[in-house]
Design a protein around this motif. Structure first.
Motif, mmCIF file in Angstrom:
data_model
loop_
_atom_site.group_PDB
_atom_site.id
_atom_site.type_symbol
_atom_site.label_atom_id
_atom_site.label_comp_id
_atom_site.label_asym_id
_atom_site.label_seq_id
_atom_site.Cartn_x
_atom_site.Cartn_y
_atom_site.Cartn_z
ATOM 1 N N LEU A 264 2.442 14.554 -5.116
ATOM 2 C CA LEU A 264 1.684 13.866 -4.071
ATOM 3 C C LEU A 264 0.297 13.414 -4.532
ATOM 4 C CD1 LEU A 264 3.997 14.855 -2.216
ATOM 5 C CD2 LEU A 264 2.270 15.320 -0.485
ATOM 6 N N PRO A 265 -0.478 14.256 -5.248
ATOM 7 C CA PRO A 265 -1.790 13.776 -5.689
ATOM 8 C C PRO A 265 -1.712 12.524 -6.564
ATOM 9 C CG PRO A 265 -1.655 16.157 -5.916
ATOM 10 C CD PRO A 265 -0.278 15.666 -5.611
ATOM 11 N N ARG A 266 -0.692 12.459 -7.432
ATOM 12 C CA ARG A 266 -0.544 11.295 -8.302
ATOM 13 C C ARG A 266 -0.166 10.059 -7.482
ATOM 14 N NH1 ARG A 266 -2.311 8.081 -11.895
ATOM 15 N NH2 ARG A 266 -0.718 7.068 -13.207
ATOM 16 N N ILE A 267 0.678 10.217 -6.477
ATOM 17 C CA ILE A 267 1.027 9.080 -5.615
ATOM 18 C C ILE A 267 -0.218 8.550 -4.912
ATOM 19 C CG2 ILE A 267 2.349 8.400 -3.570
ATOM 20 C CD1 ILE A 267 4.446 10.467 -4.391
ATOM 21 N N SER A 268 -1.054 9.457 -4.443
ATOM 22 C CA SER A 268 -2.288 9.056 -3.775
ATOM 23 C C SER A 268 -3.203 8.291 -4.736
ATOM 24 C CB SER A 268 -3.008 10.283 -3.225
ATOM 25 O OG SER A 268 -4.238 9.925 -2.620
ATOM 26 N N GLU A 269 -3.293 8.744 -5.989
ATOM 27 C CA GLU A 269 -4.125 8.057 -6.968
ATOM 28 C C GLU A 269 -3.598 6.652 -7.258
ATOM 29 O OE1 GLU A 269 -4.121 10.563 -10.343
ATOM 30 O OE2 GLU A 269 -5.421 12.111 -9.466
ATOM 31 N N VAL A 270 -2.274 6.521 -7.384
ATOM 32 C CA VAL A 270 -1.676 5.210 -7.651
ATOM 33 C C VAL A 270 -1.949 4.254 -6.494
ATOM 34 C CG1 VAL A 270 0.501 3.977 -7.973
ATOM 35 C CG2 VAL A 270 0.086 6.129 -9.191
ATOM 36 N N ALA A 271 -1.814 4.751 -5.268
ATOM 37 C CA ALA A 271 -2.065 3.908 -4.103
ATOM 38 C C ALA A 271 -3.529 3.490 -4.042
ATOM 39 C CB ALA A 271 -1.673 4.648 -2.834
ATOM 40 N N HIS A 272 -4.440 4.405 -4.372
ATOM 41 C CA HIS A 272 -5.872 4.080 -4.367
ATOM 42 C C HIS A 272 -6.205 3.032 -5.427
ATOM 43 C CE1 HIS A 272 -10.157 4.693 -3.778
ATOM 44 N NE2 HIS A 272 -10.291 4.844 -5.104
ATOM 45 N N SER A 273 -5.617 3.189 -6.619
ATOM 46 C CA SER A 273 -5.868 2.226 -7.686
ATOM 47 C C SER A 273 -5.323 0.845 -7.338
ATOM 48 C CB SER A 273 -5.239 2.719 -8.997
ATOM 49 O OG SER A 273 -5.798 3.967 -9.385
ATOM 50 N N ALA A 274 -4.207 0.806 -6.608
ATOM 51 C CA ALA A 274 -3.617 -0.475 -6.203
ATOM 52 C C ALA A 274 -4.248 -1.025 -4.937
ATOM 53 C CB ALA A 274 -2.112 -0.303 -6.001
ATOM 54 N N GLU A 275 -5.235 -0.312 -4.384
ATOM 55 C CA GLU A 275 -5.919 -0.722 -3.162
ATOM 56 C C GLU A 275 -4.938 -0.913 -2.005
ATOM 57 O OE1 GLU A 275 -8.183 -4.183 -4.137
ATOM 58 O OE2 GLU A 275 -9.678 -3.049 -5.290
ATOM 59 N N VAL A 276 -4.073 0.076 -1.852
ATOM 60 C CA VAL A 276 -3.083 0.066 -0.770
ATOM 61 C C VAL A 276 -3.394 1.217 0.178
ATOM 62 C CG1 VAL A 276 -0.648 0.311 -0.168
ATOM 63 C CG2 VAL A 276 -1.303 -0.962 -2.224
ATOM 64 N N ARG A 277 -3.564 0.880 1.448
ATOM 65 C CA ARG A 277 -3.801 1.913 2.449
ATOM 66 C C ARG A 277 -2.487 2.597 2.804
ATOM 67 N NH1 ARG A 277 -4.960 -0.107 7.189
ATOM 68 N NH2 ARG A 277 -4.423 -2.269 6.645
ATOM 69 N N LEU A 278 -2.546 3.911 3.009
ATOM 70 C CA LEU A 278 -1.354 4.690 3.350
ATOM 71 C C LEU A 278 -1.450 5.194 4.781
ATOM 72 C CD1 LEU A 278 -0.843 6.883 0.130
ATOM 73 C CD2 LEU A 278 0.162 4.657 0.686
ATOM 74 N N TRP A 279 -0.372 5.031 5.502
ATOM 75 C CA TRP A 279 -0.274 5.597 6.842
ATOM 76 C C TRP A 279 0.369 6.987 6.811
ATOM 77 C CZ3 TRP A 279 1.463 1.390 10.933
ATOM 78 C CH2 TRP A 279 0.368 0.538 11.164
ATOM 79 N N GLU A 280 1.152 7.230 5.789
ATOM 80 C CA GLU A 280 1.831 8.527 5.687
ATOM 81 C C GLU A 280 2.046 8.868 4.227
ATOM 82 O OE1 GLU A 280 6.069 10.760 6.788
ATOM 83 O OE2 GLU A 280 5.624 8.787 7.628
ATOM 84 N N LEU A 281 1.796 10.131 3.891
ATOM 85 C CA LEU A 281 2.103 10.679 2.569
ATOM 86 C C LEU A 281 2.459 12.148 2.790
ATOM 87 C CD1 LEU A 281 2.316 10.553 -0.488
ATOM 88 C CD2 LEU A 281 -0.153 10.955 -0.625
ATOM 89 N N SER A 282 3.748 12.431 2.858
ATOM 90 C CA SER A 282 4.188 13.781 3.230
ATOM 91 C C SER A 282 5.283 14.260 2.291
ATOM 92 C CB SER A 282 4.704 13.800 4.676
ATOM 93 O OG SER A 282 5.786 12.892 4.823
ATOM 94 N N PRO A 283 5.276 15.562 1.971
ATOM 95 C CA PRO A 283 6.328 16.121 1.106
ATOM 96 C C PRO A 283 7.592 16.405 1.919
ATOM 97 C CG PRO A 283 4.791 17.840 1.703
ATOM 98 C CD PRO A 283 4.270 16.574 2.325
ATOM 99 N N HIS A 284 8.722 16.352 1.260
ATOM 100 C CA HIS A 284 9.999 16.697 1.903
ATOM 101 C C HIS A 284 10.773 17.609 0.967
ATOM 102 C CE1 HIS A 284 13.679 16.252 4.304
ATOM 103 N NE2 HIS A 284 14.297 16.237 3.131
ATOM 104 N N GLN A 285 11.199 18.757 1.512
ATOM 105 C CA GLN A 285 12.038 19.691 0.762
ATOM 106 C C GLN A 285 13.311 19.930 1.546
ATOM 107 O OE1 GLN A 285 10.863 23.892 0.403
ATOM 108 N NE2 GLN A 285 11.204 23.725 -1.806
ATOM 109 N N ALA A 286 14.426 19.954 0.864
ATOM 110 C CA ALA A 286 15.707 20.152 1.534
ATOM 111 C C ALA A 286 15.760 21.518 2.197
ATOM 112 C CB ALA A 286 16.856 20.010 0.532
ATOM 113 N N SER A 287 16.514 21.616 3.268
ATOM 114 C CA SER A 287 16.723 22.895 3.930
ATOM 115 C C SER A 287 17.750 23.714 3.151
ATOM 116 C CB SER A 287 17.222 22.667 5.361
ATOM 117 O OG SER A 287 18.508 22.062 5.340
ATOM 118 N N LEU A 288 17.862 24.983 3.493
ATOM 119 C CA LEU A 288 18.870 25.823 2.860
ATOM 120 C C LEU A 288 20.263 25.275 3.131
ATOM 121 C CD1 LEU A 288 19.799 28.343 1.349
ATOM 122 C CD2 LEU A 288 19.609 29.628 3.493
ATOM 123 N N GLU A 289 20.481 24.771 4.320
ATOM 124 C CA GLU A 289 21.794 24.210 4.653
ATOM 125 C C GLU A 289 22.133 23.033 3.750
ATOM 126 O OE1 GLU A 289 24.115 23.198 8.725
ATOM 127 O OE2 GLU A 289 22.222 22.137 8.448
#
Length: 378
Positions: A264-289
């Motif tokens: 996530l930190p690297r994605i945020s840096e790439v978006a900042h360098s490209a001058e792109v505003r983000l509305w959402e940046l969230s992690p997703h991990q699969a459930s046990l199921e």
């Protein structure tokens, strides 16, 4: 501790458990998972000496179950909550078990209180609900205050309050340094209860690791990224920048981006360098199921299929009465051997107008369906 080494069980040509080796250590709740028919119940029965292995061996506290001195004081188990004497009260059922193992009678009242059955202690389990039967089975497992506990589907039939109680009980028992081995099909509950997992499929070991490691090993974590919906060009710009940075990017149906391969930190840096505003940046991990389904998808023996309703349509049509066959002209003559005329409904169908008692039906009338009132049925 429970230790299985090369455990194998065959029933004729069927191999229920195939060279299974694992350890269940004290101080943690170990979940025992696997599809239906994978050999979980057979494995538990071999641990408790109810089934003899074809080859290999399994020990509890360093000894085979049958060689344990006063095994009920060392091992408690719930495999079948219905395994009670229907003519005894709940208290008498537990008292008989206690007397057989040399356990003081006061312990019976203690475990009845622990599981919440003290008010129905003198009632027969035959009238218990499924959840009450499960509580009685748990009481029997706790009767000897054992160091090793095995539970097969312990929350089956319990209400939410009962499920929470069982979850907390398992954790408390493990926190006391006991060995707790739990089989269940409720993945959401295992995710909240178990510390470690043993997963089998078709009698073979598939996984032996912590819950966290199991989910990480059998799922693809990703980040969910969203840019302003009113500026689609920003999403394309960010996609190009992320791909150049080494990420794998997939477009979601709702306009968001699924980004894999970058933290996530690297994605945020790439978006900042490209001058792109983000509305959402969230992690997703699969459930046990999700992780479990991915791990065991090739080890499932019993799969459901789509309901092919087209093949059932002929049975879904209502039965209708067919018009009677023509009345023979020589009504007074002896009846022919075939008595189909006696099986017909004299009432007219909707397509045929009513007729007078002596009138003959149309010549193309079809014979009526035979049924349970036919002469053969008599």
């Amino acid at each position: 501790m429970i230790e299985a080494v090369g455990l194998t069980k065959r029933y004729g040509a069927k191999t229920a458990v195939d060279h299974l080796s694992f350890q269940v250590r004290p101080g943690a709740v170990t979940g025992f998972l696997g599809p239906n028919g994978s050999g979980k119940s057979t494995t538990m029965r071999m641990i408790l000496g109810l089934d003899a292995p074809t080859s290999g061996h399994v020990t509890v506290c360093g000894h085979p179950y049958r060689q344990l001195p006063n095994a009920p004081r060392m091992v408690g188990a719930l495999l079948d909550a219905k395994g009670v004497h229907g003519g005894r009260s709940a208290r008498m059922h537990l008292l008989a078990l206690a007397q057989h193992a040399g356990i003081p009678a006061r312990r019976v009242d203690e475990v009845l209180s622990v599981v919440g059955l003290q008010d129905v202690a003198r009632k027969r389990p035959a009238g218990f609900s499924l959840g009450m039967g499960q509580r009685l089975g748990i009481a029997a497992a706790l009767l000897g205050d054992p160091q090793v506990l095995l539970f097969d589907e312990p929350v089956n039939g319990l209400d939410p309050e009962g499920i929470l109680w069982v979850r907390n009980l398992m954790k408390a028992l493990a926190a006391e340094g006991r060995t707790v081995f739990v089989s269940s099909h409720l993945m959401s509950e295992m995710a909240l209860t178990a510390d470690h997992l043993i997963v089998i499929g078709r009698g073979q070991l598939l996984a032996d690791m912590s819950v966290k490691d199991f989910i990480s090993a059998n799922s693809a974590d990703f980040a969910r990224v969203r840019t302003p919906d009113s500026e689609p060009e920003l999403r394309e710009k960010l996609t190009a920048a992320l791909v150049e940075a080494g990420a794998h990017v997939l477009a979601e149906t709702d306009g968001a981006l699924r980004v894999m391969g970058l933290p996530l930190p690297r994605i945020s840096e790439v978006a900042h360098s490209a001058e792109v505003r983000l509305w959402e940046l969230s992690p997703h991990q699969a459930s046990l199921e999700e992780a479990y389904m991915r791990m065991t998808q090739s080890a499932v023996d019993y799969r459901s299929t789509a309901d092919q309703r087209a093949g059932l349509q002929q049975f879904a049509q209502p039965y209708t009465y067919a018009p009677p066959a023509a009345v023979p002209q020589d009504w007074g003559a002896p009846a022919a051997p075939h008595r189909q005329d006696r099986l017909q409904d004299p009432r007219p169908t909707a397509s045929e107008p009513p007729r007078s008692p002596g009138a003959a039906p149309s010549a193309d009338a079809s014979p009526a369906l035979s049924g349970p009132d036919s002469e053969d049925a008599r």
